[in-house]
Design a protein around this motif. Structure first.
Motif, PDB file in Angstrom:
ATOM      1  N   LEU A  61       0.853  -1.181   0.000  1.00  0.00           N
ATOM      2  CA  LEU A  61       0.000   0.000   0.000  1.00  0.00           C
ATOM      3  C   LEU A  61       0.889   1.230   0.000  1.00  0.00           C
ATOM      4  N   GLY A  62       0.593   2.133  -0.907  1.00  0.00           N
ATOM      5  CA  GLY A  62       1.340   3.389  -0.916  1.00  0.00           C
ATOM      6  C   GLY A  62       0.968   4.237   0.287  1.00  0.00           C
ATOM      7  N   ILE A  63       1.454   5.465   0.301  1.00  0.00           N
ATOM      8  CA  ILE A  63       1.184   6.344   1.438  1.00  0.00           C
ATOM      9  C   ILE A  63      -0.295   6.749   1.446  1.00  0.00           C
ATOM     10  N   THR A  64      -0.968   6.500   2.564  1.00  0.00           N
ATOM     11  CA  THR A  64      -2.354   6.936   2.758  1.00  0.00           C
ATOM     12  C   THR A  64      -2.390   7.907   3.926  1.00  0.00           C
ATOM     13  N   VAL A  65      -3.237   8.918   3.824  1.00  0.00           N
ATOM     14  CA  VAL A  65      -3.337   9.951   4.860  1.00  0.00           C
ATOM     15  C   VAL A  65      -4.787  10.051   5.317  1.00  0.00           C
ATOM     16  N   LEU A  66      -4.996   9.916   6.617  1.00  0.00           N
ATOM     17  CA  LEU A  66      -6.318  10.087   7.220  1.00  0.00           C
ATOM     18  C   LEU A  66      -6.325  11.427   7.949  1.00  0.00           C
ATOM     19  N   ARG A  67      -7.124  12.361   7.442  1.00  0.00           N
ATOM     20  CA  ARG A  67      -7.218  13.698   8.056  1.00  0.00           C
ATOM     21  C   ARG A  67      -8.282  13.663   9.150  1.00  0.00           C
ATOM     22  N   ASP A  68      -7.854  13.881  10.388  1.00  0.00           N
ATOM     23  CA  ASP A  68      -8.758  13.747  11.532  1.00  0.00           C
ATOM     24  C   ASP A  68      -8.863  15.073  12.288  1.00  0.00           C
ATOM     25  N   PRO A  69      -9.955  15.839  12.067  1.00  0.00           N
ATOM     26  CA  PRO A  69     -10.121  17.107  12.783  1.00  0.00           C
ATOM     27  C   PRO A  69     -10.910  16.970  14.090  1.00  0.00           C
ATOM     28  N   TYR A  70     -11.237  15.767  14.503  1.00  0.00           N
ATOM     29  CA  TYR A  70     -12.142  15.573  15.637  1.00  0.00           C
ATOM     30  C   TYR A  70     -11.463  15.056  16.902  1.00  0.00           C
ATOM     31  N   SER A  71     -10.455  14.220  16.778  1.00  0.00           N
ATOM     32  CA  SER A  71      -9.913  13.518  17.946  1.00  0.00           C
ATOM     33  C   SER A  71      -9.085  14.400  18.865  1.00  0.00           C
ATOM     34  N   ALA A  72      -8.486  15.457  18.363  1.00  0.00           N
ATOM     35  CA  ALA A  72      -7.581  16.271  19.187  1.00  0.00           C
ATOM     36  C   ALA A  72      -7.839  17.752  18.974  1.00  0.00           C
ATOM     37  N   LYS A  73      -9.097  18.166  19.037  1.00  0.00           N
ATOM     38  CA  LYS A  73      -9.432  19.581  18.843  1.00  0.00           C
ATOM     39  C   LYS A  73      -8.650  20.446  19.820  1.00  0.00           C
ATOM     40  N   PRO A  74      -8.169  21.634  19.389  1.00  0.00           N
ATOM     41  CA  PRO A  74      -8.357  22.279  18.079  1.00  0.00           C
ATOM     42  C   PRO A  74      -7.327  21.866  17.036  1.00  0.00           C
ATOM     43  N   PHE A  75      -6.650  20.747  17.261  1.00  0.00           N
ATOM     44  CA  PHE A  75      -5.661  20.276  16.295  1.00  0.00           C
ATOM     45  C   PHE A  75      -6.308  19.375  15.248  1.00  0.00           C
ATOM     46  N   VAL A  76      -5.696  19.365  14.075  1.00  0.00           N
ATOM     47  CA  VAL A  76      -6.069  18.439  13.014  1.00  0.00           C
ATOM     48  C   VAL A  76      -4.926  17.442  12.874  1.00  0.00           C
ATOM     49  N   GLU A  77      -5.227  16.169  13.040  1.00  0.00           N
ATOM     50  CA  GLU A  77      -4.210  15.128  12.950  1.00  0.00           C
ATOM     51  C   GLU A  77      -4.151  14.558  11.531  1.00  0.00           C
ATOM     52  N   PHE A  78      -2.939  14.246  11.112  1.00  0.00           N
ATOM     53  CA  PHE A  78      -2.720  13.663   9.788  1.00  0.00           C
ATOM     54  C   PHE A  78      -2.081  12.286   9.995  1.00  0.00           C
ATOM     55  N   TYR A  79      -2.927  11.286  10.125  1.00  0.00           N
ATOM     56  CA  TYR A  79      -2.440   9.927  10.352  1.00  0.00           C
ATOM     57  C   TYR A  79      -2.041   9.332   9.009  1.00  0.00           C
ATOM     58  N   SER A  80      -0.723   9.152   8.831  1.00  0.00           N
ATOM     59  CA  SER A  80      -0.182   8.685   7.549  1.00  0.00           C
ATOM     60  C   SER A  80       0.482   7.328   7.758  1.00  0.00           C
ATOM     61  N   ARG A  81       0.339   6.464   6.767  1.00  0.00           N
ATOM     62  CA  ARG A  81       0.916   5.126   6.882  1.00  0.00           C
ATOM     63  C   ARG A  81       1.289   4.580   5.509  1.00  0.00           C
ATOM     64  N   LYS A  82       2.200   3.600   5.536  1.00  0.00           N
ATOM     65  CA  LYS A  82       2.626   2.921   4.319  1.00  0.00           C
ATOM     66  C   LYS A  82       3.028   1.499   4.692  1.00  0.00           C
ATOM     67  N   ARG A  83       2.709   0.553   3.832  1.00  0.00           N
ATOM     68  CA  ARG A  83       3.050  -0.852   4.066  1.00  0.00           C
ATOM     69  C   ARG A  83       4.022  -1.299   2.982  1.00  0.00           C
ATOM     70  N   VAL A  84       5.213  -1.736   3.436  1.00  0.00           N
ATOM     71  CA  VAL A  84       6.278  -2.093   2.508  1.00  0.00           C
ATOM     72  C   VAL A  84       7.131  -3.193   3.129  1.00  0.00           C
ATOM     73  N   GLY A  85       7.723  -4.012   2.286  1.00  0.00           N
ATOM     74  CA  GLY A  85       8.637  -5.061   2.726  1.00  0.00           C
ATOM     75  C   GLY A  85       9.817  -5.147   1.789  1.00  0.00           C
ATOM     76  N   GLY A  86      10.811  -5.918   2.182  1.00  0.00           N
ATOM     77  CA  GLY A  86      11.982  -6.085   1.329  1.00  0.00           C
ATOM     78  C   GLY A  86      12.922  -7.128   1.891  1.00  0.00           C
ATOM     79  N   ASP A  87      13.601  -7.873   0.999  1.00  0.00           N
ATOM     80  CA  ASP A  87      14.536  -8.901   1.455  1.00  0.00           C
ATOM     81  C   ASP A  87      15.396  -9.355   0.281  1.00  0.00           C
ATOM     82  N   VAL A  88      16.491 -10.028   0.623  1.00  0.00           N
ATOM     83  CA  VAL A  88      17.374 -10.615  -0.378  1.00  0.00           C
ATOM     84  C   VAL A  88      16.714 -11.876  -0.941  1.00  0.00           C
TER      85      VAL A  88
END
Length: 458
Positions: A417-444
């Motif tokens: 999954l590429g970078i996804t951003v969840l914009r959350d203006p409710y959980s930490a008022k008056p702040f807006v949280e930007f919960y960003s995540r990415k799923r990646v793996g790698g190996d020889v």
């Protein structure tokens, strides 16, 4: 006093004291003169009375002449005494009005508090601190300070003094003096710091999946074959064995926040800036794991496997120096890689290691480094391109500063999954949280596809 003459402060003080002493002497002299005049006038008046008594009312021409003479004598004495007294008083007034002698402009101490109040009001207005309803009274006015200023200002004007004085002028550097009228321009871009990273993602194979891991069949052997005659029987031959390499995906996240007001009022697009910074950090974090990650909740890097030539091991070639790399060591690393991989091989090392390698020469004294001659083309080392990787170790005893091989054949990056951003203006008022995540793996996936150089004499 000649122009440019400097009078020391202590001399000016002495001059003021001399003026005061001279004034005192003048006053005593005037008092003595007036006393002498009074005694002389009294004697003349006594003589007039005596003449009048002797005449007993019969004033003849001779008596009248004597009285007129005495009267003229009194008037002459009075005029002779009054004129110098008036001149001396004018001189005293001039001396008293000199700066540093206790007076200022002929006013002395008369109206001192009034002048001090006007001075304080002007100073407040210049500084921008004079407000409606400001009250200036004896409690808020420094009368003694103003008096000291009056006494010293004249001396300052008469002497050569390089001390700075308060400037009454509009200035950008002072908000009350007009600085507030000069706005500050803010750029619509942000100058960001540049961080070095590693290009292994660009060199490796990248696969995108729709589940939590990627399984890759792995050929662990080879088929048997043999020579046979025309009429000989053919027996069954052995086949290769297969294995499976499993590359799980891991999650990387960030959760910055900003106030709603900042998002609304900032001169730059804060949300775009946050997204850019997160993407850059994710990229550098995963690149570091591709080099040295331990495989626990993160990709596994190429430097974490043991040395060897079989199984899940990567061959390590000695550099030829206990604490340095040598040209012979680089040649040995290149020769150790099979030809099939060498056709697409490249060098991977950090920038400081590149500098050390650029100084190496062959037996003929020629540099083994070949700079790139075309824009966008990497420099070459022993015929293979060189890429800088900031996550590779520095040259030092026992380290693995240089990798050489076909990384596209040897390492696989798995994107779930590429970078996804969840914009959350409710959980930490008056702040807006930007919960960003990415799923990646790698190996020889192919351990013989590249080699590592270890800093060692043998």
């Amino acid at each position: 006093m000649p122009d440019g003459m400097f009078i020391p402060a202590d001399l000016e003080k002495k001059d003021g004291n001399n003026v005061t002493a001279e004034i005192e002497r003048e006053i005593r002299s005037i008092g003595g003169n007036i006393k002498t005049l009074q005694e002389s006038v009294n004697r003349d008046l006594e003589a007039v009375r005596k003449v009048a008594e002797e005449a007993k009312g019969a004033i003849g021409p001779e008596v009248k002449s004597q009285i007129d003479a005495l009267t003229e004598s009194v008037l002459a004495k009075m005029d002779a005494a009054t004129k110098p007294v008036s001149e001396r008083l004018d001189g005293i007034e001039a001396r008293m009005n000199r700066p540093g002698a206790g007076g200022f402009g002929g006013n002395g101490d008369d109206g001192l508090e009034k002048r001090a109040a006007e001075f304080a009001r002007t100073a407040l207005a210049v500084r921008g601190n004079l407000k409606a309803g400001t009250v200036l009274d004896a409690k808020t006015i420094d009368v003694e300070g103003y008096k000291a200023w009056e006494q010293s200002f004249g001396l300052y004007l008469r002497s050569k003094d390089d001390r700075a004085i308060e400037e009454k002028a509009l200035s950008v550097g002072s908000d009350p003096d007009g600085g507030q009228l000069v706005p500050t321009a803010v750029s619509n871009r942000i100058v960001m710091q540049v961080y070095e990273t590693s290009p292994l993602r660009q060199l490796a194979t990248v696969e995108t999946i729709g589940t939590d891991s990627l399984e890759i069949p792995n050929d662990l052997g080879e088929f048997d074959a043999g020579w046979v005659g025309e009429t000989e029987g053919r027996t069954e031959t052995n086949t290769s064995t297969l294995g499976v390499l499993r590359i799980p995906v891991h999650e990387i996240y960030a959760k910055p926040k900003a106030t709603q007001k900042m998002l609304e009022d900032a001169s730059v697009n804060i949300e775009t800036w946050i997204a850019t910074k997160i993407a850059d950090k994710f990229s550098r974090t995963e690149a570091s794991a591709f080099i040295s990650g331990n495989g626990v909740k993160k990709p596994r890097g190429i430097l974490t496997y043991p040395s060897g030539t079989s199984g899940a091991k990567i061959e390590q070639i000695a550099s030829g120096g206990a604490t340095t790399v040598t040209a012979d060591g680089l040649i040995n690393v290149m020769i150790a890689l099979k030809d099939w991989y060498a056709s697409g091989a490249s060098w991977l090392m950090r920038r400081a290691s590149v500098g050390a390698v650029m100084l190496l020469k062959d037996g003929d004294g020629q540099y083994i480094w070949r700079p790139g001659l075309e824009a966008g083309k990497p420099s070459t080392l022993l015929g293979s391109p060189v890429y800088q990787a900031a996550d590779m170790p520095a040259i030092g005893a026992g380290t693995l500063p240089i990798a050489f091989g076909n990384f596209r054949a040897g390492y696989t990056v798995v994107d779930r999954l590429g970078i996804t951003v969840l914009r959350d203006p409710y959980s930490a008022k008056p702040f807006v949280e930007f919960y960003s995540r990415k799923r990646v793996g790698g190996d020889v996936v192919n351990f013989e596809a590249f080699k590592l150089m270890v800093v060692s004499a043998s």
